[in-house]
Design a protein around this motif. Structure first.
Motif, PDB file in Angstrom:
ATOM      1  N   GLY A   1       9.057 -11.124  -0.471  1.00  0.00           N
ATOM      2  CA  GLY A   1       7.935 -10.481   0.180  1.00  0.00           C
ATOM      3  C   GLY A   1       7.801  -8.994  -0.070  1.00  0.00           C
ATOM      4  O   GLY A   1       6.880  -8.359   0.460  1.00  0.00           O
ATOM      5  N   THR A   2       8.703  -8.422  -0.858  1.00  0.00           N
ATOM      6  CA  THR A   2       8.600  -7.011  -1.188  1.00  0.00           C
ATOM      7  C   THR A   2       7.402  -6.773  -2.095  1.00  0.00           C
ATOM      8  O   THR A   2       7.225  -7.474  -3.092  1.00  0.00           O
ATOM      9  N   THR A   3       6.598  -5.817  -1.746  1.00  0.00           N
ATOM     10  CA  THR A   3       5.396  -5.518  -2.523  1.00  0.00           C
ATOM     11  C   THR A   3       5.441  -4.114  -3.092  1.00  0.00           C
ATOM     12  O   THR A   3       6.038  -3.205  -2.516  1.00  0.00           O
ATOM     13  N   ARG A   4       4.792  -3.949  -4.228  1.00  0.00           N
ATOM     14  CA  ARG A   4       4.665  -2.650  -4.872  1.00  0.00           C
ATOM     15  C   ARG A   4       3.228  -2.491  -5.339  1.00  0.00           C
ATOM     16  O   ARG A   4       2.593  -3.458  -5.762  1.00  0.00           O
ATOM     17  N   TYR A   5       2.750  -1.274  -5.274  1.00  0.00           N
ATOM     18  CA  TYR A   5       1.388  -0.980  -5.670  1.00  0.00           C
ATOM     19  C   TYR A   5       1.335   0.269  -6.523  1.00  0.00           C
ATOM     20  O   TYR A   5       2.112   1.204  -6.334  1.00  0.00           O
ATOM     21  N   ALA A   6       0.409   0.276  -7.443  1.00  0.00           N
ATOM     22  CA  ALA A   6       0.112   1.506  -8.147  1.00  0.00           C
ATOM     23  C   ALA A   6      -0.464   2.509  -7.159  1.00  0.00           C
ATOM     24  O   ALA A   6      -1.172   2.141  -6.219  1.00  0.00           O
ATOM     25  N   ASP A   7      -0.155   3.783  -7.371  1.00  0.00           N
ATOM     26  CA  ASP A   7      -0.644   4.809  -6.463  1.00  0.00           C
ATOM     27  C   ASP A   7      -2.166   4.791  -6.344  1.00  0.00           C
ATOM     28  O   ASP A   7      -2.723   5.075  -5.282  1.00  0.00           O
ATOM     29  N   SER A   8      -2.827   4.450  -7.416  1.00  0.00           N
ATOM     30  CA  SER A   8      -4.275   4.488  -7.449  1.00  0.00           C
ATOM     31  C   SER A   8      -4.940   3.424  -6.578  1.00  0.00           C
ATOM     32  O   SER A   8      -6.129   3.526  -6.272  1.00  0.00           O
ATOM     33  N   VAL A   9      -4.180   2.404  -6.169  1.00  0.00           N
ATOM     34  CA  VAL A   9      -4.772   1.325  -5.392  1.00  0.00           C
ATOM     35  C   VAL A   9      -4.177   1.196  -4.000  1.00  0.00           C
ATOM     36  O   VAL A   9      -4.643   0.358  -3.211  1.00  0.00           O
ATOM     37  N   LYS A  10      -3.195   2.003  -3.682  1.00  0.00           N
ATOM     38  CA  LYS A  10      -2.568   1.925  -2.365  1.00  0.00           C
ATOM     39  C   LYS A  10      -3.589   2.166  -1.261  1.00  0.00           C
ATOM     40  O   LYS A  10      -4.400   3.088  -1.333  1.00  0.00           O
ATOM     41  N   GLY A  11      -3.543   1.322  -0.265  1.00  0.00           N
ATOM     42  CA  GLY A  11      -4.473   1.428   0.840  1.00  0.00           C
ATOM     43  C   GLY A  11      -5.777   0.695   0.617  1.00  0.00           C
ATOM     44  O   GLY A  11      -6.562   0.537   1.558  1.00  0.00           O
ATOM     45  N   ARG A  12      -6.019   0.260  -0.615  1.00  0.00           N
ATOM     46  CA  ARG A  12      -7.251  -0.450  -0.935  1.00  0.00           C
ATOM     47  C   ARG A  12      -7.017  -1.895  -1.349  1.00  0.00           C
ATOM     48  O   ARG A  12      -7.824  -2.769  -1.042  1.00  0.00           O
ATOM     49  N   PHE A  13      -5.926  -2.129  -2.062  1.00  0.00           N
ATOM     50  CA  PHE A  13      -5.609  -3.465  -2.555  1.00  0.00           C
ATOM     51  C   PHE A  13      -4.452  -4.051  -1.764  1.00  0.00           C
ATOM     52  O   PHE A  13      -3.550  -3.331  -1.321  1.00  0.00           O
TER      53      PHE A  13
END
Length: 121
Positions: free
Chosen positions: A55-67
């Motif tokens: 369940g660990t998730t990672r996001y690109a900085d450009s999409v954090k909070g949106r995706f």
């Protein structure tokens, strides 16, 4: 033969939302991590989001909070909810998964064929 099939792409206006899905099928022993990458014209393929079996998730900085990435373990499916879309999100989005098949003991990276996401007014 392992396949990843993406769906849900399309044309959306800035600020809109799309939900991508990717289903894995075939001779699957187990799936490690699943994720989404994207590639815009003239640019390298980049990681958008990934999720582990734990369940660990990672996001690109450009999409954090949106995706938001999520996963249905039982159905071998991963989703990408994309909100507040921007023109710079325009790209072909590819599903990726580390899969152990019955034909290969070690995990291999598998890729979907991609789904086009276009954000434009």
């Amino acid at each position: 033969q392992v396949q990843l099939v993406e769906s849900g792409g399309g044309l959306v206006q800035p600020g809109g939302s799309l939900r991508l899905s990717c289903a894995a099928s075939g001779s699957i022993r187990s799936i490690d991590a699943m994720g989404w990458y994207r590639q815009a014209p003239g640019k390298q393929r980049e990681l958008v989001a990934s999720t582990s079996t734990g369940g660990t998730t990672r996001y690109a900085d450009s999409v954090k909070g949106r995706f938001t990435i999520s996963r249905d373990i039982a159905k071998n499916t991963v989703f990408l909810q994309m909100n507040s879309l921007k023109p710079e999100d325009t790209a072909v989005y590819y599903c990726n998964a580390g899969i152990r098949s019955f034909r290969s003991f070690n995990s291999n990276d598998y890729w979907g064929r991609g789904t086009q996401v276009t954000v434009s007014s």
